[in-house]
Design a protein around this motif. Structure first.
Motif, PDB file in Angstrom:
ATOM      1  N   LYS A  38      -4.782  -9.653  14.861  1.00 21.67           N
ATOM      2  CA  LYS A  38      -3.537  -9.130  14.293  1.00 21.67           C
ATOM      3  C   LYS A  38      -2.472  -8.861  15.353  1.00 21.67           C
ATOM      4  N   MET A  41      -2.016  -2.696  15.226  1.00 29.52           N
ATOM      5  CA  MET A  41      -3.035  -1.894  14.541  1.00 29.52           C
ATOM      6  C   MET A  41      -4.448  -2.306  14.957  1.00 29.52           C
ATOM      7  N   THR A  46      -9.536  -5.474  10.539  1.00 34.61           N
ATOM      8  CA  THR A  46      -9.311  -6.033   9.201  1.00 34.61           C
ATOM      9  C   THR A  46     -10.186  -7.276   9.084  1.00 34.61           C
ATOM     10  N   ILE A 217       3.348  -3.735  10.476  1.00 29.33           N
ATOM     11  CA  ILE A 217       2.576  -3.865   9.234  1.00 29.33           C
ATOM     12  C   ILE A 217       3.076  -2.903   8.155  1.00 29.33           C
ATOM     13  N   ILE A 220       4.986  -4.104   5.368  1.00 34.49           N
ATOM     14  CA  ILE A 220       4.322  -5.180   4.607  1.00 34.49           C
ATOM     15  C   ILE A 220       3.264  -4.623   3.654  1.00 34.49           C
ATOM     16  N   TYR A 221       2.356  -3.781   4.183  1.00 35.93           N
ATOM     17  CA  TYR A 221       1.243  -3.414   3.267  1.00 35.93           C
ATOM     18  C   TYR A 221       1.601  -2.270   2.322  1.00 35.93           C
ATOM     19  N   GLU A 222       0.718  -2.081   1.349  1.00 33.39           N
ATOM     20  CA  GLU A 222       0.971  -1.197   0.191  1.00 33.39           C
ATOM     21  C   GLU A 222       2.202  -1.650  -0.591  1.00 33.39           C
ATOM     22  N   GLY A 223       2.408  -2.952  -0.649  1.00 30.95           N
ATOM     23  CA  GLY A 223       3.573  -3.519  -1.342  1.00 30.95           C
ATOM     24  C   GLY A 223       4.689  -3.691  -0.339  1.00 30.95           C
ATOM     25  N   THR A 224       5.132  -4.932  -0.135  1.00 32.85           N
ATOM     26  CA  THR A 224       6.174  -5.179   0.871  1.00 32.85           C
ATOM     27  C   THR A 224       7.432  -4.376   0.524  1.00 32.85           C
ATOM     28  N   GLY A 226      10.329  -5.456   0.238  1.00 37.65           N
ATOM     29  CA  GLY A 226      11.091  -6.189  -0.778  1.00 37.65           C
ATOM     30  C   GLY A 226      10.629  -5.802  -2.176  1.00 37.65           C
ATOM     31  N   ILE A 227       9.316  -5.673  -2.342  1.00 34.68           N
ATOM     32  CA  ILE A 227       8.765  -5.298  -3.655  1.00 34.68           C
ATOM     33  C   ILE A 227       9.138  -3.840  -3.982  1.00 34.68           C
ATOM     34  N   ILE A 230      12.635  -3.892  -5.331  1.00 31.74           N
ATOM     35  CA  ILE A 230      12.673  -4.410  -6.707  1.00 31.74           C
ATOM     36  C   ILE A 230      12.179  -3.333  -7.676  1.00 31.74           C
TER      37      ILE A 230
HETATM   38  C1  LIG Z   1      -3.633  -5.537   8.293  1.00 31.86           C
HETATM   39  C2  LIG Z   1      -3.602  -5.554   6.805  1.00 31.86           C
HETATM   40  C3  LIG Z   1      -4.300  -4.600   6.097  1.00 31.86           C
HETATM   41  C4  LIG Z   1      -4.287  -4.608   4.707  1.00 31.86           C
HETATM   42  N1  LIG Z   1      -5.010  -3.679   4.047  1.00 31.86           N
HETATM   43  C5  LIG Z   1      -5.095  -3.749   2.706  1.00 31.86           C
HETATM   44  C6  LIG Z   1      -5.940  -2.866   1.985  1.00 31.86           C
HETATM   45  O1  LIG Z   1      -6.592  -2.009   2.584  1.00 31.86           O
HETATM   46  N2  LIG Z   1      -6.016  -2.989   0.636  1.00 31.86           N
HETATM   47  C7  LIG Z   1      -5.306  -3.930  -0.034  1.00 31.86           C
HETATM   48  O2  LIG Z   1      -5.403  -4.009  -1.259  1.00 31.86           O
HETATM   49  N3  LIG Z   1      -4.491  -4.766   0.618  1.00 31.86           N
HETATM   50  C8  LIG Z   1      -4.378  -4.713   1.965  1.00 31.86           C
HETATM   51  N4  LIG Z   1      -3.567  -5.598   2.626  1.00 31.86           N
HETATM   52  C9  LIG Z   1      -2.795  -6.571   1.848  1.00 31.86           C
HETATM   53  C10 LIG Z   1      -1.326  -6.205   1.770  1.00 31.86           C
HETATM   54  O3  LIG Z   1      -1.125  -5.107   0.906  1.00 31.86           O
HETATM   55  C11 LIG Z   1      -0.533  -7.443   1.321  1.00 31.86           C
HETATM   56  O4  LIG Z   1      -0.592  -8.379   2.383  1.00 31.86           O
HETATM   57  C12 LIG Z   1       0.903  -7.104   0.982  1.00 31.86           C
HETATM   58  O5  LIG Z   1       0.982  -6.292  -0.172  1.00 31.86           O
HETATM   59  C13 LIG Z   1       1.752  -8.359   0.730  1.00 31.86           C
HETATM   60  O6  LIG Z   1       1.136  -9.219  -0.168  1.00 31.86           O
HETATM   61  P1  LIG Z   1       0.900 -10.744   0.250  1.00 31.86           P
HETATM   62  O7  LIG Z   1       0.322 -10.783   1.616  1.00 31.86           O
HETATM   63  O8  LIG Z   1       0.153 -11.383  -0.852  1.00 31.86           O
HETATM   64  O9  LIG Z   1       2.362 -11.330   0.382  1.00 31.86           O
HETATM   65  P2  LIG Z   1       3.124 -12.237  -0.683  1.00 31.86           P
HETATM   66  O10 LIG Z   1       3.024 -11.598  -2.045  1.00 31.86           O
HETATM   67  O11 LIG Z   1       2.702 -13.648  -0.533  1.00 31.86           O
HETATM   68  O12 LIG Z   1       4.623 -12.069  -0.175  1.00 31.86           O
HETATM   69  C14 LIG Z   1       5.253 -12.940   0.777  1.00 31.86           C
HETATM   70  C15 LIG Z   1       6.750 -12.636   0.785  1.00 31.86           C
HETATM   71  O13 LIG Z   1       7.308 -12.915  -0.510  1.00 31.86           O
HETATM   72  C16 LIG Z   1       7.914 -11.757  -1.046  1.00 31.86           C
HETATM   73  N5  LIG Z   1       7.645 -11.718  -2.487  1.00 31.86           N
HETATM   74  C17 LIG Z   1       6.460 -11.891  -3.119  1.00 31.86           C
HETATM   75  N6  LIG Z   1       6.615 -11.781  -4.448  1.00 31.86           N
HETATM   76  C18 LIG Z   1       7.923 -11.527  -4.671  1.00 31.86           C
HETATM   77  C19 LIG Z   1       8.715 -11.297  -5.842  1.00 31.86           C
HETATM   78  N7  LIG Z   1       8.184 -11.283  -7.065  1.00 31.86           N
HETATM   79  N8  LIG Z   1      10.021 -11.066  -5.679  1.00 31.86           N
HETATM   80  C20 LIG Z   1      10.570 -11.029  -4.460  1.00 31.86           C
HETATM   81  N9  LIG Z   1       9.886 -11.246  -3.321  1.00 31.86           N
HETATM   82  C21 LIG Z   1       8.576 -11.488  -3.420  1.00 31.86           C
HETATM   83  C22 LIG Z   1       7.285 -10.574  -0.309  1.00 31.86           C
HETATM   84  O14 LIG Z   1       8.153  -9.441  -0.269  1.00 31.86           O
HETATM   85  C23 LIG Z   1       7.053 -11.164   1.076  1.00 31.86           C
HETATM   86  O15 LIG Z   1       8.225 -11.076   1.839  1.00 31.86           O
HETATM   87  C24 LIG Z   1      -3.549  -5.596   4.014  1.00 31.86           C
HETATM   88  C25 LIG Z   1      -2.830  -6.549   4.735  1.00 31.86           C
HETATM   89  C26 LIG Z   1      -2.856  -6.539   6.108  1.00 31.86           C
HETATM   90  C27 LIG Z   1      -2.061  -7.590   6.861  1.00 31.86           C
END
Ligand SMILES: Cc1cc2nc3c(=O)[nH]c(=O)nc-3n(C[C@H](O)[C@H](O)[C@H](O)COP(=O)(O)OP(=O)(O)OC[C@H]3O[C@@H](n4cnc5c(N)ncnc54)[C@H](O)[C@@H]3O)c2cc1C
Length: 374
Positions: A38, A41, A46, A217, A220-224, A226-227, A230
């Motif tokens: 990574k 962190m 992970t 990170i 990004i995590y817990e919902g980006t 951007g999300i 929205i």
């Molecule tokens: C180190 C690490 C630890 C993590 N730990 C956990 C954990 O403990 N538990 C867990 O459940 N998850 C975990 N995650 C997952 C993390 O929550 C997700 O990676 C994150 O929510 C983003 O989802 P995704 O990777 O599928 O991105 P995507 O959904 O593929 O998003 C990619 C891009 O597109 C944008 N996007 C996607 N959909 C839309 C939309 N409808 N409208 C506008 N923009 C959009 C996003 O904002 C982003 O910029 C972890 C990830 C990492 C990297």
């Protein structure tokens, strides 16, 4: 199960199964197949988890069948505030480290002096500006997170149903802002921390770069983020014709009334900036509400600048509120006023351009498909 997220169920899949008498049983068919490399962190590994390689893992249903998304969101709302606080924590540490470095590192002379020796870089207005930016943004994000935590506590503990209902709506409104604004600030402050260190910020030895990598990170995590934006526009602003936004704006307006009435010269510009920001936030909110019905893509295109506008206005008002309270209660009230003033004059002041981006910027985004796809 129903198609899509409505068919998801939540399971607990333990590493070891438990025997009927409560003792540790056989190893379950689940394991980590690889550890990810990574950006940051590094203290928290992970892994890619694999289940069922040896016939099938045993999992235990948590809650009701097909209610997995709802169960997950119970965790998610608390976790979003937790990640917002993570942004504040990284920002605070980055600031403390940058401040110590700026007090120690000697380079150049204080403007207007002719001494033979160099001065600490903290005397330079540009370095002071960076430090104030770091400190005031961290303080604003912290205040927003605390306000969110208070709303969550009241929503869970209040005995009066009306108070509880209002706190629930307030917590729902503030949670995406606490998460996204604070983690954006965590990233910006960590980046400024590297900058204050100059070349040494790029060298791992100082530790400034680690904050920069670790902060990434959080948006990004817990919902980006951007999300989160929205969610703020479509669900939180969109609920009850914007009622939770209007009631918050009214409260914030009360703070600005008191700033204006304070007659403190240090607050004069602060009051003007905060009032302008509230007006911008009100106009942008009304525009988005209207577009949510008539042109949702236009509303979605403005979601991220809207969240920034919201956070900058809310944070500015909260810092001013703290400064007003400090004026009556603490000896060193000047530092609260200085922070509130700096934030209003340097961060909240951007609200009018953010309003313009929300309201005028959608065409440039939605009309750009052909260019983007070319
Ligand atoms: C180190 C690490 C630890 C993590 N730990 C956990 C954990 O403990 N538990 C867990 O459940 N998850 C975990 N995650 C997952 C993390 O929550 C997700 O990676 C994150 O929510 C983003 O989802 P995704 O990777 O599928 O991105 P995507 O959904 O593929 O998003 C990619 C891009 O597109 C944008 N996007 C996607 N959909 C839309 C939309 N409808 N409208 C506008 N923009 C959009 C996003 O904002 C982003 O910029 C972890 C990830 C990492 C990297």
């Amino acid at each position: 199960a129903p198609a899509g997220t409505r068919g998801i169920s939540l399971f607990l899949v333990p590493k070891f199964l438990v025997n009927a008498d409560g003792s540790l049983g056989a190893r379950n068919d689940i394991g980590a197949s690889g550890i990810e490399h990574k950006l940051g962190m590094h203290a928290s590994p992970t892994c890619t988890m694999v289940m069922g390689d040896a016939g099938g893992a045993i999992g235990y249903l948590v809650g009701e069948e097909n209610r997995g998304m709802a169960c997950m969101f119970t965790m998610m709302n608390q976790a979003r505030l937790g990640v917002g606080i993570e942004g504040v924590g990284i920002a605070e540490r980055a600031y403390q480290q940058a401040l110590a470095y700026a007090q120690d590192r000697k380079q150049g002379r204080a403007p207007g002096t002719k001494s033979d020796t160099s001065d600490a870089i903290i005397v330079h207005p540009d370095v002071k500006r960076m430090l104030l930016q770091m400190r005031s943004m961290t303080a604003a994000a912290r205040s927003i997170c605390y306000a969110t935590a208070v709303a969550i506590d009241v929503s869970e503990r209040a005995e009066n149903a009306e108070i509880q209902g209002k706190a629930t709506a307030r917590a729902a409104l503030l949670t995406p802002i606490a998460k996204a604004f604070s983690t954006d600030i965590g990233n910006e402050v960590a980046s400024l921390g590297v900058q204050v260190h100059g070349g040494m910020g790029f060298i791992e030895e100082t530790g400034a770069a680690q904050h920069f990598r670790d902060a990434r990170i959080t948006s990004i995590y817990e919902g980006t983020n951007g999300i989160q934006s929205i969610d703020l526009v479509t669900r939180k602003l969109g609920a009850n014709g914007g009622e939770s936004v209007w009631s918050l704006l009214e409260e914030l307006s009360g703070i600005v009334d008191r700033v204006e009435a304070s007659n403190d010269p240090a607050f004069r510009t602060t009051g003007i900036r905060l009032r302008d920001a509230l007006d911008s936030l009100g106009r942008a909110s009304r525009w988005l509400l209207e577009k949510l019905g008539s042109a949702p893509n236009d509303a979605l295109a403005g979601a991220t600048p809207y969240l920034r506008l919201f956070g900058s206005t809310l944070g500015g008002c909260m810092l001013a509120n703290e400064a007003l309270a400090a004026k009556d209660q603490v000896d060193d009230d000047k530092r609260y006023i200085t922070l509130a003033r700096f934030f209003a004059e340097n961060v909240t002041v951007q609200s009018s351009s953010l309003e313009r981006t929300v309201i005028d910027g959608a065409d440039a985004v939605n009309g750009a498909d052909a260019i983007l796809l070319a």
